[in-house]
Design a protein around this motif. Structure first.
Motif: not given
Lengths: 144, 144, 144, 144
Positions: A62, A58-59, A144, A17-18, A81-82, A20
């Motif tokens: 998350d 932060f990443s 996502r 999914a990610f 994420t909200t 990168q």
């Protein structure tokens, strides 16, 4: 709560999914109480002086809580994420990997809340803490 | 409060102090009330589907308020982010640059607080809001 | 967005739904851009030294954004606060009322986000800023 | 870190420094790892339907972390809350006392950071979590 994904499945999901960023992270442990993710520190995450950047921390926060949510609801989520709140408390140790311990505090029908402590490998005092909220869509389809 | 750095000086500071990321950002306007930064969206900031990643928006919020603080205290600061709170409210428009409008709400001897609204270029409704706190060290020397 | 409640209706709602605290607050102005609430400072909100307490400022922020949401969706909501973030930036002026200016940044089907600046009457620099998120239930019936 | 105040001293400090609210709170346990405070729920803290109000939970979080800081630096502090972030996750059980477990994550020369979990007595799932930052003044004299 019973887990729907184990360590290998979570790492596989990251890769798919990610692609990168997947090589930066590795889930080391997952249980009903906690999920631990390692962030491998490389040049691109560093600021002058060898410090890990705020956005990199932060990443990590998350990713850790996001995966802890997925471990419980399965890889089909389109959770977003909200809200994120993060306290940067100490300077990370230059060049050391970061370890994040996440726990899920609420997993409701539409909102999930978790928090996380981030440490530099080999230093006990935490470098950051964060709490994040995710909106879980009514229909759960796709990643996502 | 009188400004100690203008637009060109802030952009020059970015280049010198943060060469890895400086090309992503450009200060477009600075006044006593506000500072506007453009984030040029490129492949590396995108998630699948063309969405800007959360950490990328976090870094924009951080840069915008940080520069707004420096505009007021000069380029000599070693200010560090101590707390960040961010609400992700809408999906950014795929492929469009992001614009951040920052304002400083407090500039004390040891703490500065600012907030920021982030918009996709061409869309009025904000995609994110954030508020951040910076610790300003007693002795101000050198850049962060 | 068109408003569904005016100033008098919001003040009336406060009296009915929150009789214990309604006398502390008064909506002074409401428009599509902003909502201003006055908090009348009395003994019970003060800490030693004449300072307004943190929880009192929190309640003002909460009421201001909550009413700004209701002004837009009507008095039928059962909205609940899910997240609050508040920066206490300056000491309020002893004995002076507090004024809160709230704006709604997002009003989605299930989540609303707003922020607020709080000032002591007669002092320009803000004493606090806050941002809050509310969950709006699918079925809107009754008051909170 | 060695404690400078025990349970009885913390409860005594509450009575002296915050006589208006001291009867609402009772420190039940304090150690180097954690501090537990009970909030006795009475009519004035309730909203319609028997729910504890948001500001009341905020005040519990604030008191718990504040006392955990004082337990470590002594009763002489003039510490002030600079930032608070709180997630309201579940409805408290009507009529039950609230219990808060606070821990200190950072105790620096000028800033302290702690977080707290709040539960309704008899229910395991937390009703709220919060993290707060306190500014510790250079000269420590007198109580807040």
């Amino acid at each position: 709560m019973k887990l729907k994904m184990d360590r290998a499945e979570l790492n596989g999901f990251l890769q798919e999914a990610f692609p990168q960023v997947a090589s930066d992270f590795e889930v080391e442990e997952v249980s009903e109480e906690t999920l631990r993710v390692r962030m491998k520190i490389t040049e691109k995450n560093l600021r002058p002086g060898g410090t890990v950047s705020g956005p990199a921390m932060f990443s990590l926060a998350d990713v850790a809580i996001y995966l802890a949510v997925l471990a419980r609801i399965g890889p089909v989520a389109l959770a977003v994420t909200t809200n994120a709140n993060i306290d940067f408390m100490r300077k990370p140790v230059a060049g050391e990997d970061l370890l994040a311990e996440a726990r899920i505090l609420k997993l409701g029908k539409s909102l999930a809340v978790g928090d996380v402590l981030i440490q530099s490998e080999g230093m006990e005092a935490p470098v950051a803490r964060a709490s994040l909220t995710y909106a879980i869509p009514p229909k759960r389809e796709d990643s996502r």
